[in-house]
Design a protein around this motif. Structure first.
Motif, PDB file in Angstrom:
ATOM      1  N   ARG A 124       0.832  -1.210   0.000  1.00  0.00           N
ATOM      2  CA  ARG A 124       0.000   0.000   0.000  1.00  0.00           C
ATOM      3  C   ARG A 124       0.862   1.254   0.000  1.00  0.00           C
ATOM      4  O   ARG A 124       0.572   2.221  -0.717  1.00  0.00           O
ATOM      5  N   LEU A 125       1.936   1.241   0.802  1.00  0.00           N
ATOM      6  CA  LEU A 125       2.869   2.373   0.791  1.00  0.00           C
ATOM      7  C   LEU A 125       3.530   2.515  -0.578  1.00  0.00           C
ATOM      8  O   LEU A 125       3.692   3.635  -1.074  1.00  0.00           O
ATOM      9  N   ALA A 126       3.889   1.398  -1.192  1.00  0.00           N
ATOM     10  CA  ALA A 126       4.498   1.446  -2.524  1.00  0.00           C
ATOM     11  C   ALA A 126       3.525   2.054  -3.535  1.00  0.00           C
ATOM     12  O   ALA A 126       3.939   2.834  -4.401  1.00  0.00           O
ATOM     13  N   GLU A 127       2.243   1.738  -3.419  1.00  0.00           N
ATOM     14  CA  GLU A 127       1.236   2.335  -4.311  1.00  0.00           C
ATOM     15  C   GLU A 127       1.186   3.850  -4.144  1.00  0.00           C
ATOM     16  O   GLU A 127       1.138   4.592  -5.137  1.00  0.00           O
ATOM     17  N   VAL A 128       1.166   4.294  -2.890  1.00  0.00           N
ATOM     18  CA  VAL A 128       1.112   5.734  -2.621  1.00  0.00           C
ATOM     19  C   VAL A 128       2.367   6.417  -3.176  1.00  0.00           C
ATOM     20  O   VAL A 128       2.282   7.471  -3.822  1.00  0.00           O
ATOM     21  N   LEU A 129       3.517   5.808  -2.948  1.00  0.00           N
ATOM     22  CA  LEU A 129       4.768   6.381  -3.458  1.00  0.00           C
ATOM     23  C   LEU A 129       4.797   6.376  -4.981  1.00  0.00           C
ATOM     24  O   LEU A 129       5.249   7.349  -5.601  1.00  0.00           O
ATOM     25  N   ALA A 130       4.308   5.318  -5.603  1.00  0.00           N
ATOM     26  CA  ALA A 130       4.258   5.253  -7.071  1.00  0.00           C
ATOM     27  C   ALA A 130       3.342   6.352  -7.619  1.00  0.00           C
ATOM     28  O   ALA A 130       3.644   6.953  -8.659  1.00  0.00           O
ATOM     29  N   GLU A 131       2.240   6.619  -6.920  1.00  0.00           N
ATOM     30  CA  GLU A 131       1.359   7.722  -7.324  1.00  0.00           C
ATOM     31  C   GLU A 131       2.129   9.041  -7.267  1.00  0.00           C
ATOM     32  O   GLU A 131       1.991   9.888  -8.155  1.00  0.00           O
ATOM     33  N   GLY A 132       2.900   9.218  -6.199  1.00  0.00           N
ATOM     34  CA  GLY A 132       3.700  10.433  -6.059  1.00  0.00           C
ATOM     35  C   GLY A 132       4.718  10.588  -7.165  1.00  0.00           C
ATOM     36  O   GLY A 132       4.925  11.693  -7.683  1.00  0.00           O
ATOM     37  N   VAL A 133       5.343   9.497  -7.572  1.00  0.00           N
ATOM     38  CA  VAL A 133       6.306   9.535  -8.686  1.00  0.00           C
ATOM     39  C   VAL A 133       5.568   9.868  -9.978  1.00  0.00           C
ATOM     40  O   VAL A 133       5.988  10.738 -10.754  1.00  0.00           O
ATOM     41  N   ALA A 134       4.429   9.198 -10.214  1.00  0.00           N
ATOM     42  CA  ALA A 134       3.660   9.416 -11.446  1.00  0.00           C
ATOM     43  C   ALA A 134       3.145  10.850 -11.552  1.00  0.00           C
ATOM     44  O   ALA A 134       3.080  11.406 -12.654  1.00  0.00           O
ATOM     45  N   PRO A 144       9.584   2.836  -5.447  1.00  0.00           N
ATOM     46  CA  PRO A 144       8.482   2.775  -4.487  1.00  0.00           C
ATOM     47  C   PRO A 144       8.521   1.551  -3.568  1.00  0.00           C
ATOM     48  O   PRO A 144       8.279   1.680  -2.358  1.00  0.00           O
ATOM     49  N   ALA A 145       8.844   0.380  -4.098  1.00  0.00           N
ATOM     50  CA  ALA A 145       8.840  -0.832  -3.276  1.00  0.00           C
ATOM     51  C   ALA A 145       9.948  -0.800  -2.229  1.00  0.00           C
ATOM     52  O   ALA A 145       9.724  -1.130  -1.054  1.00  0.00           O
ATOM     53  N   VAL A 146      11.143  -0.392  -2.634  1.00  0.00           N
ATOM     54  CA  VAL A 146      12.267  -0.319  -1.699  1.00  0.00           C
ATOM     55  C   VAL A 146      12.007   0.754  -0.646  1.00  0.00           C
ATOM     56  O   VAL A 146      12.262   0.545   0.555  1.00  0.00           O
ATOM     57  N   THR A 147      11.480   1.877  -1.072  1.00  0.00           N
ATOM     58  CA  THR A 147      11.195   2.967  -0.137  1.00  0.00           C
ATOM     59  C   THR A 147      10.096   2.567   0.834  1.00  0.00           C
ATOM     60  O   THR A 147      10.167   2.873   2.034  1.00  0.00           O
ATOM     61  N   ALA A 148       9.082   1.862   0.353  1.00  0.00           N
ATOM     62  CA  ALA A 148       8.001   1.388   1.234  1.00  0.00           C
ATOM     63  C   ALA A 148       8.553   0.440   2.295  1.00  0.00           C
ATOM     64  O   ALA A 148       8.193   0.537   3.471  1.00  0.00           O
ATOM     65  N   ALA A 149       9.432  -0.464   1.896  1.00  0.00           N
ATOM     66  CA  ALA A 149      10.044  -1.385   2.858  1.00  0.00           C
ATOM     67  C   ALA A 149      10.840  -0.607   3.902  1.00  0.00           C
ATOM     68  O   ALA A 149      10.833  -0.948   5.096  1.00  0.00           O
ATOM     69  N   THR A 150      11.508   0.451   3.469  1.00  0.00           N
ATOM     70  CA  THR A 150      12.279   1.292   4.390  1.00  0.00           C
ATOM     71  C   THR A 150      11.360   1.983   5.391  1.00  0.00           C
ATOM     72  O   THR A 150      11.652   2.019   6.593  1.00  0.00           O
ATOM     73  N   VAL A 151      10.252   2.516   4.923  1.00  0.00           N
ATOM     74  CA  VAL A 151       9.301   3.203   5.806  1.00  0.00           C
ATOM     75  C   VAL A 151       8.785   2.228   6.871  1.00  0.00           C
ATOM     76  O   VAL A 151       8.752   2.564   8.065  1.00  0.00           O
TER      77      VAL A 151
END
Length: 187
Positions: A124-134, A144-151
């Motif tokens: 879910r965090l990766a989705e939100v981050l991907a939206e931010g990138v898009a 997004p996936a790596v950053t979500a795992a970090t969060v």
């Protein structure tokens, strides 16, 4: 509240406070105000009741996270709202604490909702981050996936640091740190 509901809620509280081993059927029954017969009428035993409690806790955690992650605002604003929402920091994460319980981790059925919750949260965090990138809110180079795992790792580690220190300050510092890293990725 019905007897099964009282039993589930009591088990949830006790698992968070004491862990699986420290949560005896007698303690569950006492907290729920239910007799042994009632407990075994509704649940086959402690593992069955614990599974219902863990699933409920995981479902509640996902619901609370979705309130912020699915809300209005930029990706960073939504993640900030999620990370800064009110929590009982010194008690730790009710789902994350279960990963420290060897009996929960040794039982595939009890471990499954814990793992599923963290898989969902990272996704879910990766989705939100991907939206931010898009949308151009975040750097195109952000993964997004790596950053979500970090969060998620920072959040769970923040709970551990806070509990060890007996203070919310290390948790708040960890959240500030990861949000600073995200801000540095803002376009």
């Amino acid at each position: 509240m019905s007897t099964p509901e009282r039993l589930i809620e009591s088990t949830r509280e006790l698992l968070w406070e004491r862990g699986y081993v420290g949560t005896s059927p007698k303690a569950i029954q006492q907290r729920a105000g239910a007799g042994q017969g009632s407990m075994y009428h509704h649940f086959s035993g402690k593992p069955d009741l614990a599974l219902a409690a863990i699933r409920r806790t995981a479902q509640e955690m996902r619901g609370k996270a979705e309130q912020q992650l699915g809300g209005p605002g930029t990706a960073v604003e939504r993640i900030t709202a999620y990370l800064r929402r009110e929590r009982d920091i010194l008690k730790g994460c009710p789902v994350g604490r279960l990963t420290q319980d060897p009996d929960v981790m040794a039982d595939a059925a009890l471990r499954a909702p814990v793992d599923e919750t963290f898989v969902w949260l990272r996704g879910r965090l990766a989705e939100v981050l991907a939206e931010g990138v898009a949308r151009g809110e975040l750097s195109a180079g952000l993964d997004p996936a790596v950053t979500a795992a970090t969060v998620v790792a920072v959040l769970q580690g923040g709970y551990v640091l806070a509990r060890a220190a007996g203070s919310t300050a290390p948790f708040e510092q960890a959240v500030d740190g990861v949000l600073g890293l995200l801000a540095a990725q803002s376009a």
